[in-house]
Write a protein that holds these residues in place. Structure first.
Motif, PDB file in Angstrom:
ATOM      1  N   THR A  34     -29.302  -8.832 -70.258  1.00 46.10           N
ATOM      2  CA  THR A  34     -29.559  -8.480 -71.650  1.00 46.10           C
ATOM      3  C   THR A  34     -30.759  -9.243 -72.196  1.00 46.10           C
ATOM      4  OG1 THR A  34     -27.195  -8.061 -71.946  1.00 46.10           O
ATOM      5  CG2 THR A  34     -28.518  -8.327 -73.949  1.00 46.10           C
ATOM      6  N   LEU A  35     -30.820 -10.538 -71.908  1.00 45.96           N
ATOM      7  CA  LEU A  35     -31.973 -11.343 -72.338  1.00 45.96           C
ATOM      8  C   LEU A  35     -33.274 -10.812 -71.747  1.00 45.96           C
ATOM      9  CD1 LEU A  35     -30.634 -15.010 -72.019  1.00 45.96           C
ATOM     10  CD2 LEU A  35     -31.288 -13.831 -74.115  1.00 45.96           C
ATOM     11  N   LEU A  36     -33.245 -10.465 -70.464  1.00 46.16           N
ATOM     12  CA  LEU A  36     -34.452  -9.926 -69.819  1.00 46.16           C
ATOM     13  C   LEU A  36     -34.866  -8.600 -70.441  1.00 46.16           C
ATOM     14  CD1 LEU A  36     -33.968 -10.636 -66.020  1.00 46.16           C
ATOM     15  CD2 LEU A  36     -35.493 -11.759 -67.620  1.00 46.16           C
ATOM     16  N   LEU A  37     -33.897  -7.764 -70.735  1.00 46.77           N
ATOM     17  CA  LEU A  37     -34.209  -6.470 -71.343  1.00 46.77           C
ATOM     18  C   LEU A  37     -34.868  -6.652 -72.710  1.00 46.77           C
ATOM     19  CD1 LEU A  37     -33.979  -3.389 -71.111  1.00 46.77           C
ATOM     20  CD2 LEU A  37     -31.785  -3.577 -72.280  1.00 46.77           C
ATOM     21  N   ILE A  38     -34.293  -7.515 -73.528  1.00 53.21           N
ATOM     22  CA  ILE A  38     -34.840  -7.750 -74.869  1.00 53.21           C
ATOM     23  C   ILE A  38     -36.233  -8.373 -74.784  1.00 53.21           C
ATOM     24  CG2 ILE A  38     -34.555  -9.126 -76.979  1.00 53.21           C
ATOM     25  CD1 ILE A  38     -31.488  -8.749 -76.555  1.00 53.21           C
ATOM     26  N   ALA A  39     -36.379  -9.413 -73.968  1.00 52.65           N
ATOM     27  CA  ALA A  39     -37.679 -10.088 -73.845  1.00 52.65           C
ATOM     28  C   ALA A  39     -38.712  -9.169 -73.202  1.00 52.65           C
ATOM     29  CB  ALA A  39     -37.528 -11.373 -73.034  1.00 52.65           C
ATOM     30  N   GLY A  40     -38.305  -8.389 -72.217  1.00 58.00           N
ATOM     31  CA  GLY A  40     -39.240  -7.482 -71.554  1.00 58.00           C
ATOM     32  C   GLY A  40     -39.745  -6.395 -72.482  1.00 58.00           C
ATOM     33  N   VAL A  41     -38.846  -5.768 -73.218  1.00 53.50           N
ATOM     34  CA  VAL A  41     -39.249  -4.717 -74.157  1.00 53.50           C
ATOM     35  C   VAL A  41     -40.128  -5.298 -75.261  1.00 53.50           C
ATOM     36  CG1 VAL A  41     -38.371  -3.101 -75.904  1.00 53.50           C
ATOM     37  CG2 VAL A  41     -37.313  -3.195 -73.652  1.00 53.50           C
ATOM     38  N   ALA A  42     -39.784  -6.477 -75.770  1.00 52.67           N
ATOM     39  CA  ALA A  42     -40.600  -7.116 -76.806  1.00 52.67           C
ATOM     40  C   ALA A  42     -42.009  -7.402 -76.295  1.00 52.67           C
ATOM     41  CB  ALA A  42     -39.931  -8.406 -77.276  1.00 52.67           C
ATOM     42  N   ASN A  43     -42.139  -7.848 -75.051  1.00 53.34           N
ATOM     43  CA  ASN A  43     -43.457  -8.120 -74.484  1.00 53.34           C
ATOM     44  C   ASN A  43     -44.248  -6.846 -74.250  1.00 53.34           C
ATOM     45  OD1 ASN A  43     -44.265 -11.043 -73.567  1.00 53.34           O
ATOM     46  ND2 ASN A  43     -42.046 -10.906 -73.563  1.00 53.34           N
ATOM     47  N   ILE A  44     -43.588  -5.803 -73.801  1.00 56.73           N
ATOM     48  CA  ILE A  44     -44.274  -4.522 -73.604  1.00 56.73           C
ATOM     49  C   ILE A  44     -44.796  -4.002 -74.942  1.00 56.73           C
ATOM     50  CG2 ILE A  44     -43.929  -2.101 -72.982  1.00 56.73           C
ATOM     51  CD1 ILE A  44     -41.965  -3.148 -70.794  1.00 56.73           C
ATOM     52  N   LEU A  45     -43.978  -4.074 -75.984  1.00 60.21           N
ATOM     53  CA  LEU A  45     -44.409  -3.634 -77.312  1.00 60.21           C
ATOM     54  C   LEU A  45     -45.549  -4.493 -77.842  1.00 60.21           C
ATOM     55  CD1 LEU A  45     -40.965  -2.801 -78.962  1.00 60.21           C
ATOM     56  CD2 LEU A  45     -42.711  -1.191 -78.138  1.00 60.21           C
ATOM     57  N   CYS A  46     -45.466  -5.789 -77.607  1.00 61.95           N
ATOM     58  CA  CYS A  46     -46.541  -6.685 -78.040  1.00 61.95           C
ATOM     59  C   CYS A  46     -47.851  -6.317 -77.348  1.00 61.95           C
ATOM     60  CB  CYS A  46     -46.164  -8.136 -77.736  1.00 61.95           C
ATOM     61  SG  CYS A  46     -47.443  -9.327 -78.186  1.00 61.95           S
ATOM     62  N   ALA A  47     -47.796  -6.059 -76.062  1.00 59.17           N
ATOM     63  CA  ALA A  47     -49.001  -5.681 -75.325  1.00 59.17           C
ATOM     64  C   ALA A  47     -49.556  -4.351 -75.808  1.00 59.17           C
ATOM     65  CB  ALA A  47     -48.704  -5.619 -73.829  1.00 59.17           C
ATOM     66  N   CYS A  48     -48.679  -3.427 -76.123  1.00 61.21           N
ATOM     67  CA  CYS A  48     -49.120  -2.098 -76.561  1.00 61.21           C
ATOM     68  C   CYS A  48     -49.749  -2.111 -77.946  1.00 61.21           C
ATOM     69  CB  CYS A  48     -47.956  -1.116 -76.541  1.00 61.21           C
ATOM     70  SG  CYS A  48     -47.393  -0.694 -74.901  1.00 61.21           S
ATOM     71  N   PHE A  49     -49.261  -2.960 -78.827  1.00 60.33           N
ATOM     72  CA  PHE A  49     -49.715  -2.943 -80.210  1.00 60.33           C
ATOM     73  C   PHE A  49     -50.722  -4.024 -80.557  1.00 60.33           C
ATOM     74  CE2 PHE A  49     -45.558  -0.735 -80.586  1.00 60.33           C
ATOM     75  CZ  PHE A  49     -46.077   0.497 -80.950  1.00 60.33           C
ATOM     76  N   ASP A  50     -51.120  -4.859 -79.625  1.00 55.89           N
ATOM     77  CA  ASP A  50     -52.109  -5.903 -79.889  1.00 55.89           C
ATOM     78  C   ASP A  50     -53.502  -5.283 -79.821  1.00 55.89           C
ATOM     79  OD1 ASP A  50     -53.624  -8.153 -80.191  1.00 55.89           O
ATOM     80  OD2 ASP A  50     -52.946  -9.137 -78.360  1.00 55.89           O
TER      81      ASP A  50
END
Length: 188
Positions: A34-50
């Motif tokens: 669960t932690l990996l899923l949350i952190a992974g999705v947050a990082n993907i979104l950060c990369a996409c929107f930066d």
């Protein structure tokens, strides 16, 4: 936030799962997933929107740092999966269960690699749009980010290329700003 999320991802990766099994440290497998899923999705979104100024170089930097920080984890997963597979092939009857244990470990590792590669994908695309990297180089970097080990070397080269291009762009902008504008003389 752009700096905290990669650190959160690294902390999530090293907070449990195989470490829980091997060293009796960290969170159990479901919590870790669960932690990996949350952190992974947050990082993907950060990369996409930066999309800020300097984002291609910054994204390439985080791509490289995450790849570098993940090397011990991938080494541990490889040894862990190899050990489990070896034990399962030694004990009669368990070899049938080996694919059900080893394949999910390898799939999870690959998904983690793709999550860290999101920074490289975004950096390549943004650098191409801003003229810092030719489209053919970006396509090569994106393709290499889909392969284990090659993704690390691609991340390192991408960061160095973008850093060099960014410095050249800044030097060019500084030189053109310090040169006084030349106006043609009004001659008749």
């Amino acid at each position: 936030m752009r700096t905290a999320l990669p650190f959160l991802f690294i902390a999530a990766v090293y907070s449990g799962g195989p470490f829980y099994d091997l060293f009796d440290w960290g969170t159990n497998w479901p919590t870790w997933g669960t932690l990996l899923l949350i952190a992974g999705v947050a990082n993907i979104l950060c990369a996409c929107f930066d999309r800020a100024e300097g984002s291609p170089c910054r994204l390439a930097f985080w791509d490289f740092v995450l790849k570098l920080c993940m090397i011990p984890f991938y080494t541990l997963i490889f040894l862990y999966a190899t050990g489990i597979a070896t034990i399962m092939f030694v004990i009669p009857g368990l070899f049938l269960a080996a694919p059900f244990v080893v394949v999910p470990l390898l799939a999870m590792s690959y998904l983690l690699m793709l999550a860290t590669s999101s920074y490289g994908f975004a950096a390549s695309i943004r650098a191409t749009k801003r003229g810092l990297l030719p489209g053919s180089f970006a396509a090569i970097h994106i393709a290499l980010h889909f392969f284990a080990v090659a993704d690390f070397f691609s991340a390192a080269v991408l960061y160095l290329q973008l850093r060099r291009a960014d410095k050249a762009r800044k030097a060019h902008a500084g030189a053109s700003a310090s040169t006084p504008p030349q106006h043609p003389a009004d001659v008749q």
